[in-house]
Scaffold this motif. Structure first.
Motif, PDB file in Angstrom:
ATOM      1  N   ALA A  28     -34.527 -31.159   5.764  1.00  0.00           N
ATOM      2  CA  ALA A  28     -33.515 -31.121   6.923  1.00  0.00           C
ATOM      3  C   ALA A  28     -32.450 -32.386   6.819  1.00  0.00           C
ATOM      4  CB  ALA A  28     -34.622 -30.925   8.337  1.00  0.00           C
ATOM      5  N   PRO A  29     -31.799 -32.433   7.547  1.00  0.00           N
ATOM      6  CA  PRO A  29     -30.762 -33.652   7.652  1.00  0.00           C
ATOM      7  C   PRO A  29     -31.762 -34.814   8.160  1.00  0.00           C
ATOM      8  CG  PRO A  29     -29.960 -31.726   8.961  1.00  0.00           C
ATOM      9  CD  PRO A  29     -31.191 -31.387   8.696  1.00  0.00           C
ATOM     10  N   THR A  30     -31.514 -35.740   7.515  1.00  0.00           N
ATOM     11  CA  THR A  30     -32.381 -37.020   7.583  1.00  0.00           C
ATOM     12  C   THR A  30     -31.296 -38.091   8.487  1.00  0.00           C
ATOM     13  OG1 THR A  30     -31.691 -37.784   5.521  1.00  0.00           O
ATOM     14  CG2 THR A  30     -33.687 -36.720   5.499  1.00  0.00           C
ATOM     15  N   LYS A  31     -30.392 -37.972   8.334  1.00  0.00           N
ATOM     16  CA  LYS A  31     -29.578 -39.067   9.103  1.00  0.00           C
ATOM     17  C   LYS A  31     -29.353 -38.584  10.312  1.00  0.00           C
ATOM     18  CE  LYS A  31     -24.976 -41.412   8.601  1.00  0.00           C
ATOM     19  NZ  LYS A  31     -23.756 -41.515   7.597  1.00  0.00           N
ATOM     20  N   LYS A  32     -29.594 -39.483  11.615  1.00  0.00           N
ATOM     21  CA  LYS A  32     -29.429 -39.286  12.721  1.00  0.00           C
ATOM     22  C   LYS A  32     -28.245 -39.992  13.195  1.00  0.00           C
ATOM     23  CE  LYS A  32     -33.490 -37.137  12.918  1.00  0.00           C
ATOM     24  NZ  LYS A  32     -33.345 -35.672  12.636  1.00  0.00           N
ATOM     25  N   ILE A  33     -27.545 -39.115  13.696  1.00  0.00           N
ATOM     26  CA  ILE A  33     -25.948 -39.766  14.258  1.00  0.00           C
ATOM     27  C   ILE A  33     -26.236 -39.863  15.618  1.00  0.00           C
ATOM     28  CG2 ILE A  33     -23.478 -39.308  14.171  1.00  0.00           C
ATOM     29  CD1 ILE A  33     -24.253 -38.878  11.439  1.00  0.00           C
ATOM     30  N   PRO A  34     -25.837 -41.299  16.229  1.00  0.00           N
ATOM     31  CA  PRO A  34     -25.830 -41.441  17.478  1.00  0.00           C
ATOM     32  C   PRO A  34     -24.862 -40.611  18.118  1.00  0.00           C
ATOM     33  CG  PRO A  34     -25.894 -43.641  16.049  1.00  0.00           C
ATOM     34  CD  PRO A  34     -25.697 -42.451  15.128  1.00  0.00           C
ATOM     35  N   PRO A  35     -24.955 -40.353  19.395  1.00  0.00           N
ATOM     36  CA  PRO A  35     -23.862 -39.559  20.186  1.00  0.00           C
ATOM     37  C   PRO A  35     -22.615 -39.976  19.999  1.00  0.00           C
ATOM     38  CG  PRO A  35     -25.799 -39.210  21.341  1.00  0.00           C
ATOM     39  CD  PRO A  35     -26.134 -40.497  20.456  1.00  0.00           C
ATOM     40  N   ASN A  36     -22.432 -41.392  20.331  1.00  0.00           N
ATOM     41  CA  ASN A  36     -21.124 -41.911  20.207  1.00  0.00           C
ATOM     42  C   ASN A  36     -20.443 -41.929  19.082  1.00  0.00           C
ATOM     43  OD1 ASN A  36     -22.855 -43.950  19.273  1.00  0.00           O
ATOM     44  ND2 ASN A  36     -21.718 -45.652  20.267  1.00  0.00           N
ATOM     45  N   GLU A  37     -21.064 -41.655  18.146  1.00  0.00           N
ATOM     46  CA  GLU A  37     -20.363 -41.694  16.776  1.00  0.00           C
ATOM     47  C   GLU A  37     -20.260 -40.347  15.962  1.00  0.00           C
ATOM     48  OE1 GLU A  37     -22.585 -44.220  14.095  1.00  0.00           O
ATOM     49  OE2 GLU A  37     -22.539 -45.632  15.603  1.00  0.00           O
ATOM     50  N   ARG A  38     -20.351 -39.219  16.785  1.00  0.00           N
ATOM     51  CA  ARG A  38     -20.359 -37.756  16.392  1.00  0.00           C
ATOM     52  C   ARG A  38     -19.056 -37.309  16.220  1.00  0.00           C
ATOM     53  NH1 ARG A  38     -25.876 -35.283  19.144  1.00  0.00           N
ATOM     54  NH2 ARG A  38     -27.375 -36.570  18.150  1.00  0.00           N
ATOM     55  N   LEU A  39     -18.046 -37.754  17.084  1.00  0.00           N
ATOM     56  CA  LEU A  39     -16.875 -37.266  17.187  1.00  0.00           C
ATOM     57  C   LEU A  39     -15.679 -37.916  16.070  1.00  0.00           C
ATOM     58  CD1 LEU A  39     -16.460 -36.828  20.854  1.00  0.00           C
ATOM     59  CD2 LEU A  39     -16.996 -35.261  19.153  1.00  0.00           C
ATOM     60  N   ALA A  40     -14.986 -37.347  15.559  1.00  0.00           N
ATOM     61  CA  ALA A  40     -13.626 -37.593  14.849  1.00  0.00           C
ATOM     62  C   ALA A  40     -12.765 -38.671  15.721  1.00  0.00           C
ATOM     63  CB  ALA A  40     -12.947 -36.640  14.182  1.00  0.00           C
ATOM     64  N   LYS A  41     -12.455 -39.814  15.349  1.00  0.00           N
ATOM     65  CA  LYS A  41     -11.311 -40.559  15.866  1.00  0.00           C
ATOM     66  C   LYS A  41     -10.105 -40.163  15.503  1.00  0.00           C
ATOM     67  CE  LYS A  41     -14.807 -43.231  17.393  1.00  0.00           C
ATOM     68  NZ  LYS A  41     -15.813 -42.526  17.546  1.00  0.00           N
ATOM     69  N   LEU A  42      -9.367 -39.141  16.313  1.00  0.00           N
ATOM     70  CA  LEU A  42      -8.222 -38.712  15.908  1.00  0.00           C
ATOM     71  C   LEU A  42      -7.015 -39.586  16.144  1.00  0.00           C
ATOM     72  CD1 LEU A  42      -8.654 -34.870  16.894  1.00  0.00           C
ATOM     73  CD2 LEU A  42      -9.017 -35.988  14.608  1.00  0.00           C
ATOM     74  N   THR A  43      -6.108 -39.746  15.443  1.00  0.00           N
ATOM     75  CA  THR A  43      -4.722 -40.415  15.562  1.00  0.00           C
ATOM     76  C   THR A  43      -3.934 -39.498  16.738  1.00  0.00           C
ATOM     77  OG1 THR A  43      -3.563 -39.445  13.912  1.00  0.00           O
ATOM     78  CG2 THR A  43      -4.779 -41.478  13.231  1.00  0.00           C
ATOM     79  N   ALA A  44      -3.065 -40.327  17.286  1.00  0.00           N
ATOM     80  CA  ALA A  44      -1.890 -39.567  18.388  1.00  0.00           C
ATOM     81  C   ALA A  44      -1.191 -38.558  17.515  1.00  0.00           C
ATOM     82  CB  ALA A  44      -1.000 -40.678  18.987  1.00  0.00           C
ATOM     83  N   ASP A  45      -0.837 -38.682  16.080  1.00  0.00           N
ATOM     84  CA  ASP A  45      -0.354 -37.575  15.285  1.00  0.00           C
ATOM     85  C   ASP A  45      -1.241 -36.621  15.119  1.00  0.00           C
ATOM     86  OD1 ASP A  45       2.144 -39.210  15.169  1.00  0.00           O
ATOM     87  OD2 ASP A  45       1.696 -40.127  13.267  1.00  0.00           O
ATOM     88  N   GLN A  46      -2.537 -36.847  14.651  1.00  0.00           N
ATOM     89  CA  GLN A  46      -3.446 -35.543  14.670  1.00  0.00           C
ATOM     90  C   GLN A  46      -3.555 -34.711  15.611  1.00  0.00           C
ATOM     91  OE1 GLN A  46      -6.486 -38.277  13.057  1.00  0.00           O
ATOM     92  NE2 GLN A  46      -6.745 -36.986  11.036  1.00  0.00           N
TER      93      GLN A  46
END
Length: 145
Positions: free
Chosen positions: A24-42
């Motif tokens: 199973a996935p072993t890397k536990k991602i903290p909730p504050n790091e789960r979202l992509a940081k999109l640029t204004a252009d994106q």
């Protein structure tokens, strides 16, 4: 699972849990790091794609809704996860609705990709595309943790 619950498990259940812990996935991602940081252009690009799709779409609304959901998830999970949760035919249909190619628009893996059970198992398989095509079966490949 707590220690008392583990002691009460049958041997097959213990073996299953031990194997699952390894694959199973072993890397536990903290909730504050789960979202992509999109640029204004994106962000603007996604809004333009969404607006164009809504304006030009003719068909059943559930297809449009699902395509828009894929659009909004793509940066966060990446195109590899999208291929694991949708068939190639469905991906092509949604790409047509949105007038995009997901491999051009989204990263291979986004910040939440490691939460995908299917991706974790597909990485351990010999060939990602065999998993996508169904040649290699993976239970719960659409689940995230």
């Amino acid at each position: 699972m707590n220690a008392e619950s583990k002691r009460k498990q049958s041997t097959p259940d213990k073996i299953f849990d031990a194997v699952l812990d390894k694959i199973a996935p072993t890397k536990k991602i903290p909730p504050n790091e789960r979202l992509a940081k999109l640029t204004a252009d994106q962000v603007s690009q996604l809004q333009d794609i969404e607006d164009k799709a809504i304006t030009n779409f003719a068909g059943t609304l559930d297809e449009l809704e699902s395509a828009l959901g894929m659009l909004r998830m793509g940066h966060h999970f990446g195109w590899r996860v999208l291929y694991l949760i949708h068939s190639k035919k469905t991906i092509r249909k949604y790409e047509e609705i949105l007038d995009i190619k997901i491999r051009d628009l989204f990263p291979e893996e986004g910040p939440s990709a490691e939460r995908s059970v299917g991706l974790a198992l597909a990485k351990k398989a010999s060939n990602f595309w065999k998993v996508v095509s169904g040649e290699i079966k993976i239970e719960n490949r659409r689940d995230i943790e």
